[in-house]
Design a protein around this motif. Structure first.
Motif, PDB file in Angstrom:
ATOM      1  N   SER B  63       6.619   0.857  -8.862  1.00  0.00           N
ATOM      2  CA  SER B  63       7.689   1.692  -9.425  1.00  0.00           C
ATOM      3  C   SER B  63       7.199   2.993 -10.058  1.00  0.00           C
ATOM      4  O   SER B  63       8.006   3.831 -10.422  1.00  0.00           O
ATOM      5  N   CYS B  64       5.888   3.184 -10.192  1.00  0.00           N
ATOM      6  CA  CYS B  64       5.389   4.334 -10.947  1.00  0.00           C
ATOM      7  C   CYS B  64       4.942   5.491 -10.055  1.00  0.00           C
ATOM      8  O   CYS B  64       4.215   6.362 -10.510  1.00  0.00           O
ATOM      9  N   GLY B  65       5.363   5.495  -8.790  1.00  0.00           N
ATOM     10  CA  GLY B  65       4.945   6.559  -7.877  1.00  0.00           C
ATOM     11  C   GLY B  65       5.488   7.915  -8.290  1.00  0.00           C
ATOM     12  O   GLY B  65       6.680   8.046  -8.578  1.00  0.00           O
ATOM     13  N   MET B  66       4.614   8.918  -8.364  1.00  0.00           N
ATOM     14  CA  MET B  66       5.015  10.290  -8.700  1.00  0.00           C
ATOM     15  C   MET B  66       4.106  11.246  -7.941  1.00  0.00           C
ATOM     16  O   MET B  66       3.172  10.814  -7.270  1.00  0.00           O
ATOM     17  N   THR B  67       4.391  12.521  -8.067  1.00  0.00           N
ATOM     18  CA  THR B  67       3.536  13.511  -7.439  1.00  0.00           C
ATOM     19  C   THR B  67       2.578  14.049  -8.486  1.00  0.00           C
ATOM     20  O   THR B  67       3.005  14.658  -9.464  1.00  0.00           O
ATOM     21  N   VAL B  68       1.296  13.770  -8.325  1.00  0.00           N
ATOM     22  CA  VAL B  68       0.297  14.205  -9.303  1.00  0.00           C
ATOM     23  C   VAL B  68      -0.538  15.314  -8.668  1.00  0.00           C
ATOM     24  O   VAL B  68      -1.203  15.095  -7.657  1.00  0.00           O
ATOM     25  N   ASN B  69      -0.486  16.492  -9.283  1.00  0.00           N
ATOM     26  CA  ASN B  69      -1.151  17.680  -8.727  1.00  0.00           C
ATOM     27  C   ASN B  69      -0.871  17.835  -7.227  1.00  0.00           C
ATOM     28  O   ASN B  69      -1.785  18.092  -6.441  1.00  0.00           O
ATOM     29  N   GLY B  70       0.365  17.598  -6.848  1.00  0.00           N
ATOM     30  CA  GLY B  70       0.774  17.829  -5.461  1.00  0.00           C
ATOM     31  C   GLY B  70       0.625  16.637  -4.536  1.00  0.00           C
ATOM     32  O   GLY B  70       1.123  16.672  -3.418  1.00  0.00           O
ATOM     33  N   ASP B  71      -0.068  15.582  -4.966  1.00  0.00           N
ATOM     34  CA  ASP B  71      -0.249  14.433  -4.083  1.00  0.00           C
ATOM     35  C   ASP B  71       0.556  13.233  -4.569  1.00  0.00           C
ATOM     36  O   ASP B  71       0.588  12.952  -5.772  1.00  0.00           O
ATOM     37  N   PRO B  72       1.179  12.490  -3.651  1.00  0.00           N
ATOM     38  CA  PRO B  72       1.873  11.268  -4.072  1.00  0.00           C
ATOM     39  C   PRO B  72       0.856  10.234  -4.553  1.00  0.00           C
ATOM     40  O   PRO B  72      -0.163  10.024  -3.898  1.00  0.00           O
ATOM     41  N   ALA B 213      -1.679   8.176   2.135  1.00  0.00           N
ATOM     42  CA  ALA B 213      -1.044   8.072   0.822  1.00  0.00           C
ATOM     43  C   ALA B 213      -0.964   6.629   0.336  1.00  0.00           C
ATOM     44  O   ALA B 213      -0.890   6.387  -0.860  1.00  0.00           O
ATOM     45  N   CYS B 214      -0.966   5.673   1.251  1.00  0.00           N
ATOM     46  CA  CYS B 214      -0.695   4.281   0.873  1.00  0.00           C
ATOM     47  C   CYS B 214      -1.780   3.719  -0.033  1.00  0.00           C
ATOM     48  O   CYS B 214      -2.953   3.722   0.301  1.00  0.00           O
ATOM     49  N   PRO B 215      -1.381   3.213  -1.210  1.00  0.00           N
ATOM     50  CA  PRO B 215      -2.376   2.672  -2.140  1.00  0.00           C
ATOM     51  C   PRO B 215      -2.766   1.234  -1.792  1.00  0.00           C
ATOM     52  O   PRO B 215      -3.640   0.670  -2.447  1.00  0.00           O
TER      53      PRO B 215
END
Ligand code: SF4
Ligand code: FES
Lengths: 127, 242
Positions: B63-72, B213-215
């Protein structure tokens, strides 16, 4: 009211993979150009030696040469990215073991090389 | 190492503004702090009005996915020290409508997931309660990675096709379909009508960013390319239709 994040016009410059993606999509124009060029060649051959020579002279013009070289670069990019994709789509198992992705890509590039070599050989022998 | 770092956080308050703005906060820079810890520090000590989603803090809830310095990115698994000396820009996931601050609307994704019938579908309608489906470790291996998805939607955020074509079924939904297509107890062709369409696998042009992008190592791009082959075989080859 939710806010719809706009897709910026230059979104595709943000990542290398995006640039490659857009270039690959653009390569379809290069493919179309080669088809047109080929059709012009066929028409010229059909119309006789004079028209054929005219076509050859036209094709040798620097502008057309440059256009063809750029188109060739696009088509090569398309082929290379396509073959690199192959191992993603093809998961082959031999005796229960998965064939490594590199091998699958290598197989495609190998086949490409062999076919190109045959075509080149045929052209040389025919000339 | 400096002892603070600047977060530039996207704020969107629909009642008072028509577009997001960036607001700066100075938070402690600690070695073990993730971006999410920085956001929680803001929420607890600097500005209680900041809205964002999170739950598990360990890369499980998605639930904590965001865009950090342009990257998901999952903000609970992305460390502030990796961005030192900063600033760190934190924005909502791209390609999704923003409800408030860093909270995006996920309805579209939630509607797409059940479209692929993410359960065992069988041709013989024997009830699953009466039978036991056995599978070998190799059969499990064939789809296991696709079952690791935590529905974080980072892949949708990374996918330019989804950004341009919101109807695209998208990476995670197709990977989930493959998870069930490849399970030995299921009938793969059951999902053909959803997957082998313009909004399904054929919308994908293989940018490959979803997989990067997938963690969780799901490789949705691979799932889609694999299904393209299946779809082509089933729709083009005369013996493919079964
Ligand atoms: S496939 Fe990966 S990036 Fe996409 S939702 Fe699942 S875990 Fe997240
Ligand atoms: S808070 Fe659960 S995945 Fe980050």
């Amino acid at each position: 009211m939710t806010y719809h994040q706009p897709v910026p016009l230059l979104w595709w410059t943000r990542r290398r993979s995006y640039v490659v993606f857009v270039l690959r999509e653009l390569s379809s124009v290069a493919v179309a150009w080669f088809v047109v060029h080929f059709l012009l060649l066929v028409t010229a051959v059909h119309r006789g030696p004079g028209a054929y020579q005219e076509f050859l002279d036209w094709s040798a013009r620097p502008l057309i040469l440059v256009v063809n070289l750029v188109a060739l670069a696009f088509v090569v990019l398309h082929a290379v990215t396509w073959f690199n994709l192959a191992p993603k789509a093809l998961v082959v198992r031999v005796q229960g073991q998965q064939v490594p992705p590199r091998m699958i890509a290598a197989g495609h590039f190998g086949a490409w090389f062999v076919v190109s070599a045959i075509v080149a050989w045929v052209l040389v022998v025919m000339l | 190492m400096p002892d603070t770092i600047t977060l530039q956080v996207a704020r969107y308050r629909p009642e008072s503004e028509s577009a997001p703005t960036l607001q700066e906060y100075e938070v402690p820079l600690r070695e073990e702090w993730a971006v999410l810890d920085g956001l929680n520090y803001v929420k607890d000590h600097l500005d209680g009005t900041l809205s964002f989603r999170w739950s598990c803090r360990m890369g499980i809830c998605g639930s904590c996915g965001m865009t950090v310095n342009g990257d998901p990115a999952l903000t609970c698994g992305t460390f502030l020290t990796d961005y030192a000396p900063g600033p760190v820009r934190v924005e909502p996931l791209a390609n999704f409508p923003v409800i408030r601050d860093l909270v995006v609307e996920i309805d579209d994704f939630l509607h797409k997931l059940p479209e692929v019938k993410p359960w065992l579908v069988r041709d013989d309608d024997g009830g699953v309660d009466d039978v036991e489906f056995l599978q070998t470790p190799e059969q499990l291996d064939a789809y296991k990675q696709y079952s690791m998805c935590i529905n974080c939607m980072l892949c949708y955020s990374a996918c330019p096709v989804y950004g341009i074509e919101p109807d695209f079924l998208g990476p995670a939904a197709i990977a989930l379909a493959q998870r069930y297509n490849l399970a030995p107890a299921t009938s793969a062709h059951q999902r053909l009508d959803v997957l082998a369409t313009d909004a399904g696998v054929w919308a994908c042009t293989y940018v490959g960013e979803c997989t990067r992008a997938c963690p969780k190592g799901v490789d949705p791009a691979g799932a889609i390319q694999r299904y393209k082959l299946t779809a082509a075989a089933r729709t083009l080859l005369p013996w493919g239709k079964r």
